[in-house]
Design a protein around this motif. Structure first.
Motif, PDB file in Angstrom:
ATOM      1  N   MET A  28      17.088  22.678  31.361  1.00  0.00           N
ATOM      2  CA  MET A  28      18.229  22.775  30.721  1.00  0.00           C
ATOM      3  C   MET A  28      19.008  21.465  31.119  1.00  0.00           C
ATOM      4  O   MET A  28      19.022  20.940  32.003  1.00  0.00           O
ATOM      5  CB  MET A  28      19.115  23.815  31.305  1.00  0.00           C
ATOM      6  CG  MET A  28      18.731  25.078  30.894  1.00  0.00           C
ATOM      7  SD  MET A  28      19.202  25.454  29.305  1.00  0.00           S
ATOM      8  CE  MET A  28      19.123  27.094  29.101  1.00  0.00           C
ATOM      9  N   TYR A  29      19.644  20.929  30.038  1.00  0.00           N
ATOM     10  CA  TYR A  29      20.646  19.980  30.199  1.00  0.00           C
ATOM     11  C   TYR A  29      21.858  20.194  30.283  1.00  0.00           C
ATOM     12  O   TYR A  29      22.425  20.898  29.291  1.00  0.00           O
ATOM     13  CB  TYR A  29      20.340  18.696  29.189  1.00  0.00           C
ATOM     14  CG  TYR A  29      18.859  18.244  29.372  1.00  0.00           C
ATOM     15  CD1 TYR A  29      18.450  17.197  30.290  1.00  0.00           C
ATOM     16  CD2 TYR A  29      17.794  18.538  28.579  1.00  0.00           C
ATOM     17  CE1 TYR A  29      17.073  16.642  30.313  1.00  0.00           C
ATOM     18  CE2 TYR A  29      16.390  18.106  28.683  1.00  0.00           C
ATOM     19  CZ  TYR A  29      16.268  17.293  29.470  1.00  0.00           C
ATOM     20  OH  TYR A  29      14.986  16.771  29.640  1.00  0.00           O
ATOM     21  N   LEU A  30      22.890  19.745  30.979  1.00  0.00           N
ATOM     22  CA  LEU A  30      24.195  20.110  31.119  1.00  0.00           C
ATOM     23  C   LEU A  30      25.123  18.919  31.430  1.00  0.00           C
ATOM     24  O   LEU A  30      25.394  18.470  32.672  1.00  0.00           O
ATOM     25  CB  LEU A  30      24.501  21.118  32.217  1.00  0.00           C
ATOM     26  CG  LEU A  30      25.719  21.671  32.685  1.00  0.00           C
ATOM     27  CD1 LEU A  30      26.471  22.422  31.691  1.00  0.00           C
ATOM     28  CD2 LEU A  30      25.856  22.301  33.989  1.00  0.00           C
ATOM     29  N   PRO A  31      25.511  18.084  30.503  1.00  0.00           N
ATOM     30  CA  PRO A  31      26.408  16.928  30.711  1.00  0.00           C
ATOM     31  C   PRO A  31      27.850  17.621  30.955  1.00  0.00           C
ATOM     32  O   PRO A  31      28.248  18.589  30.293  1.00  0.00           O
ATOM     33  CB  PRO A  31      26.202  16.162  29.381  1.00  0.00           C
ATOM     34  CG  PRO A  31      25.835  17.230  28.390  1.00  0.00           C
ATOM     35  CD  PRO A  31      24.904  18.272  29.165  1.00  0.00           C
ATOM     36  N   VAL A  32      28.547  17.074  31.932  1.00  0.00           N
ATOM     37  CA  VAL A  32      29.954  17.530  32.383  1.00  0.00           C
ATOM     38  C   VAL A  32      30.835  16.282  32.413  1.00  0.00           C
ATOM     39  O   VAL A  32      30.362  15.141  32.531  1.00  0.00           O
ATOM     40  CB  VAL A  32      29.836  18.519  33.560  1.00  0.00           C
ATOM     41  CG1 VAL A  32      29.094  19.575  33.326  1.00  0.00           C
ATOM     42  CG2 VAL A  32      29.643  17.482  34.877  1.00  0.00           C
ATOM     43  N   VAL A  33      31.974  16.616  32.090  1.00  0.00           N
ATOM     44  CA  VAL A  33      33.112  15.528  32.408  1.00  0.00           C
ATOM     45  C   VAL A  33      34.178  16.197  33.403  1.00  0.00           C
ATOM     46  O   VAL A  33      34.641  17.362  33.317  1.00  0.00           O
ATOM     47  CB  VAL A  33      34.121  15.358  30.962  1.00  0.00           C
ATOM     48  CG1 VAL A  33      35.133  14.450  31.289  1.00  0.00           C
ATOM     49  CG2 VAL A  33      32.833  14.865  29.937  1.00  0.00           C
ATOM     50  N   ILE A  34      34.332  15.532  34.370  1.00  0.00           N
ATOM     51  CA  ILE A  34      35.006  15.943  35.509  1.00  0.00           C
ATOM     52  C   ILE A  34      36.373  14.820  35.814  1.00  0.00           C
ATOM     53  O   ILE A  34      36.393  13.866  35.385  1.00  0.00           O
ATOM     54  CB  ILE A  34      34.310  15.668  36.784  1.00  0.00           C
ATOM     55  CG1 ILE A  34      33.200  16.902  36.839  1.00  0.00           C
ATOM     56  CG2 ILE A  34      35.445  15.940  37.943  1.00  0.00           C
ATOM     57  CD1 ILE A  34      32.597  16.878  37.939  1.00  0.00           C
ATOM     58  N   ASP A  35      37.487  15.603  35.826  1.00  0.00           N
ATOM     59  CA  ASP A  35      38.861  14.818  35.997  1.00  0.00           C
ATOM     60  C   ASP A  35      38.997  14.661  37.416  1.00  0.00           C
ATOM     61  O   ASP A  35      39.061  15.374  38.153  1.00  0.00           O
ATOM     62  CB  ASP A  35      40.010  15.857  35.423  1.00  0.00           C
ATOM     63  CG  ASP A  35      41.454  15.240  35.802  1.00  0.00           C
ATOM     64  OD1 ASP A  35      41.422  14.257  36.336  1.00  0.00           O
ATOM     65  OD2 ASP A  35      42.279  15.613  34.931  1.00  0.00           O
ATOM     66  N   LEU A  36      38.825  13.322  37.743  1.00  0.00           N
ATOM     67  CA  LEU A  36      38.825  12.819  39.102  1.00  0.00           C
ATOM     68  C   LEU A  36      40.123  13.080  40.014  1.00  0.00           C
ATOM     69  O   LEU A  36      40.092  13.089  40.941  1.00  0.00           O
ATOM     70  CB  LEU A  36      38.259  11.247  39.121  1.00  0.00           C
ATOM     71  CG  LEU A  36      36.906  11.226  38.854  1.00  0.00           C
ATOM     72  CD1 LEU A  36      36.654   9.640  39.164  1.00  0.00           C
ATOM     73  CD2 LEU A  36      35.992  12.012  39.628  1.00  0.00           C
TER      74      LEU A  36
END
Length: 145
Positions: A1-9
């Motif tokens: 599984m591939y799981l790209p995420v974007v995190i607000d730093l």
């Protein structure tokens, strides 16, 4: 599984994510698209990623420009550039993936999304004064009003 995420730093909240069993360009596009839809930034924002080819691809760069997102890439061989992301994935794996025996593909697919909900709303973060990400944002928003 591939799981790209974007995190607000700022708040360490996961604001964009997508998942699929194949690494496709559409998958890579989905995470920042979801982040933009959720946050609706009014100013230019910075998006940091590793140096993988999918994040340097022409179509991805066009997507970023369209949303006024400035790309930033890790320096070669410097894992500290991506420390917040590495910390999130370590937590995801240690607190859910390695502890769970998934009965089906669908269960394996929804598990990480359930964890993201937990991570954002309940999991306390040391850099936020041991508040959850959403509680930290709520307090900062109410104190600035």
């Amino acid at each position: 599984m591939y799981l790209p995420v974007v995190i607000d730093l700022y708040s360490r909240a996961v604001v964009g994510w997508a998942m699929h069993h194949r690494m496709q360009q559409a998958l890579i596009h989905a995470a920042p698209e979801r982040a933009v839809a959720r946050r609706q930034p009014q100013t230019e924002v910075l998006l940091h990623s590793d140096r993988s080819s999918q994040y340097r691809a022409y179509d991805y760069q066009v997507l970023l420009r369209r949303h006024r997102i400035v790309p930033s890439n890790s320096r070669p061989g410097n894992c500290w550039d991506n420390a917040a992301m590495e910390s999130f994935f370590r937590s995801l794996k240690a607190e859910q993936v390695y502890l769970t025996r998934y009965a089906s593909y669908q269960e394996a697919k929804t598990g990480p999304f359930d964890y993201i909900r937990f991570y954002n709303h309940h999991r306390r973060h040391s850099t936020l004064g041991y508040l959850s990400q959403m509680e930290f944002e709520r307090r900062k928003t109410s104190s600035s009003s």
